[in-house]
Design a protein around this motif. Sequence first.
Motif: not given
Length: 427
Positions: A49, A75-77, A80, A97-99, A102, A105
Amino acid sequence: MNVLILGSGGREHAFAWKIAQSKLLNNLYIAPGNAGTANCGTNVNIAVTDFEAIKNLVWEKDINLVLVGPEDPLVKGVHDFFLNDDVLKDIPVIGPKKDGAQLEGSKDFSKQFMQRYKVPTAQYATFTKETLEQGCQFLESLKPPYVLKADGLAAGKGVLILNQLQEAKEELKSMLLEAKFGNASSKVVIEEFLHGIELSVFVLTDGISYKLLPSAKDYKRIGEGDTGLNTGGMGAVSPVPFADNTFLSKVEERIVKPTIEGLNKEGIDYRGFIFIGLMNCGGEPYVIEYNCRMGDPETEVVIPRIESDFLDLLVGVGNQCLEEKVYKTSENTATTVVLVSGGYPEDFSKGYEISGLNEVKESLVFHSGTKFEGEKVVTNGGRVFALTSFGNTIESAAKKSFSSAEKIHYTNKYYRRDIGRDLINFF
Ligand code: AMP
Ligand code: GLY
C-alpha cells in the motif's frame, strides 16, 4: 516485458512461478515477496500500500505490467493511483479500480449490485446503528442460523454465523454500537442462511470479454472434518467434482454474464480477477460473496492447471484484447495442502528454521509465510507453505501433497490431513 507482482503470499508465489515461465518475460519483481518468490524473480522490500514507493520502483525498473495480489491495495485505489499519474497512467494494472473493488470492499454494495442484475444470492437487508431496532426485528423474521456480515473489509473475520436469536441480536448490537469490527461494521448485512456445498469460480476479465478459470474448493477451518476456527484456507482442490458442466453453465449464464454486464452498465471498467464464492444448493448456484482478487490457497491449484501463457492472458486483460488470447487448462486434478505455524489462526511464533525443502520431489512448494535470515529460510507467518500436487484423481494428488508435507520440517508444523477427503467418494 518487465513485470511487478504486489503481495507476499502463496498466491503471489504461484503467480510468480507461472509468469517466470512466460516467453514474454524479461525481469520479474515481487514486492515484498517471500523466500519462495525470490527463486522466480527479485524481491523488493516495499509494502503493497506504499503507492509512492511502488511508483519509484515502476519507474526505476521500467515495469510494463503490474499484477496486484491482495485486496487491500485495490480497495485503497492502487489502480486509480496509476491512472491519475502522468508517469504511470499507461502501465496496465491487473486488478480493478476502487469502484470495482467495492464488490469485495462493501458487502452492502455487492448485495445491491446482485439485486440490480438479478444474480442469485441469499435474501438480505442492511442496517446501521440508527436502524438497529429494525435489524433485531428482521432477525426475528428469519430462521436460524443467522448470518451477520460486517459491510467493510475485516481481514476475513467479519462474518458471524449464529444459532441463537438472542446471541445474534447481541452481536448485531456489538457490531453496530461498539464497532466490533471497527468502521467495517458501521453497516451490517443480515442474510438468509444458504444450505449447500461451497465452491469458488474465478473469472479473468478485461471488462469486455472473460475467461472462466478452473473452479476450486477451499478448506477454511483449522481442524480436520471442518472444525474449529476459520483460517485464510488450509488447502484446496481443483477442479471441484460437483461443479460439472451443467452446474458451471448455470454459473456462467446466471452469474458471470450478468456480473460483467452489470459492471459495464454501471460504467465500471473492471480489469482483473473476480473470485465468486458460491453455494451449490441442490444443483443451483447462489453467490455468497465476490472478491476482487484471486483466492489463497485456491490460486495454488488454479494457476498450475492453466497451460497457456498466463502473462499473455494478463497482457490481454491490460490491453482489452483478452478474447483473442489462447486459454487452455489441464484435465488433471490439483490439490494443495497448507502447512501452518502451530497456534494459527490465533497467536503463533515465527522465526523457526525450515529444513527439508530439497527433499520434496512430487509437489510444487509455494511459500506463504517465509523469509530469508542470512542463508536460512525461516517461518514468517501463520500459513507457511502450500504444497501443490497433480494426479488423475483427488486421492492420488492429495497423497503426494501429504507425503511432501512430511518432508518439510520446522517447529510446531501443523496441517490438515483430510484435504479432499470429503470429495473422494462424492458421487
Ligand atoms: P464470506 O466472507 O461472505 O465469504 O463469508 C464467510 C463464510 O461464511 C462463507 O465462506 C460461508 O461458509 C459462510 N457464509 C456466508 N454467507 C452465508 C450464507 N448466506 N449462508 C450460509 N453460509 C454463509
Ligand atoms: N481462501 C479464501 C480467500 O482467499 O479469501
